[in-house]
Design a protein around this motif. Structure first.
Motif: not given
Length: 200
Positions: A63-91
């Motif tokens: 995301l940081t690279i994308i925002l820097d490249e499009i010239g919008k590094p200062n738009i609001p960014v929300i970080i939340d673990k709800a959007l994390n990848e699926r957990s593969y547990g012991e794998l």
């Protein structure tokens, strides 16, 4: 009409090494950086009001690279673990080919490509869906309904959950959907908050 842009993070080191990554915090490779830059070329002409990403560095870095490249590094960014990848547990951390030799191809395929089979100590795609969609409905959908354009940079299975929801796909249909790294998928909503168009 609001737009929703979905981007799967660029190639990570464990993608390259064919390992189960899940919630392990692995960064992107040089190839992943280039994929993020290519995504930015596609998104450069778009108006983006706010961005969301997971709690994992590979998505945040993309995301940081994308925002820097499009010239919008200062738009609001929300970080939340709800959007994390699926957990593969012991794998997590295990090589996928070696895991197939240990547990059998059929079992590993069921863990990777079924909707509700849970890997040891991990999440099924159904579990991931039940984590991602309530967050989307409560936090992201209201912004889209206001007419804001939203960028989400996340992971194969959290984005697969969103696509399943947005396109009303069955468990069987979503398992056939591949999501390439670094290639934006765009959804355009009408005034009734129905998807009127999807662009890849």
């Amino acid at each position: 009409m609001a737009k929703l842009f979905l981007v799967r993070h660029g190639q990570s080191l464990w993608n390259l090494e064919n390992r189960f990554t899940g919630w392990q915090d692995i960064d992107i490779t040089d190839a992943g950086i280039e994929e993020a830059k290519r995504a930015a070329v596609i998104l450069k002409k778009e108006k983006i009001d706010i961005a969301f990403t997971s709690a994992l560095i590979r998505a945040q870095h993309t995301l940081t690279i994308i925002l820097d490249e499009i010239g919008k590094p200062n738009i609001p960014v929300i970080i939340d673990k709800a959007l994390n990848e699926r957990s593969y547990g012991e794998l997590e951390g295990l090589n996928k080919a070696e895991t197939a030799l240990k547990y059998g191809d059929e079992q590993v395929h069921a863990w990777r490509r079924s909707y509700d089979v849970v890997p040891p100590g991990g999440e099924s795609l159904k579990d991931t869906y039940n984590r991602v969609i309530p967050y989307f409905e409560a936090t992201i959908a209201p912004l889209l309904k206001e007419g804001q354009n939203v960028l989400i940079v996340a992971h194969g299975n959290s984005l697969r959950s969103l696509i399943m929801y947005l396109e009303h796909l069955s468990p069987e249909e979503i398992l056939e959907r591949e999501i390439a790294t670094g290639i934006p998928v765009t959804y355009i909503f009408d005034e009734h908050f129905h998807v009127s168009r999807r662009d890849t």
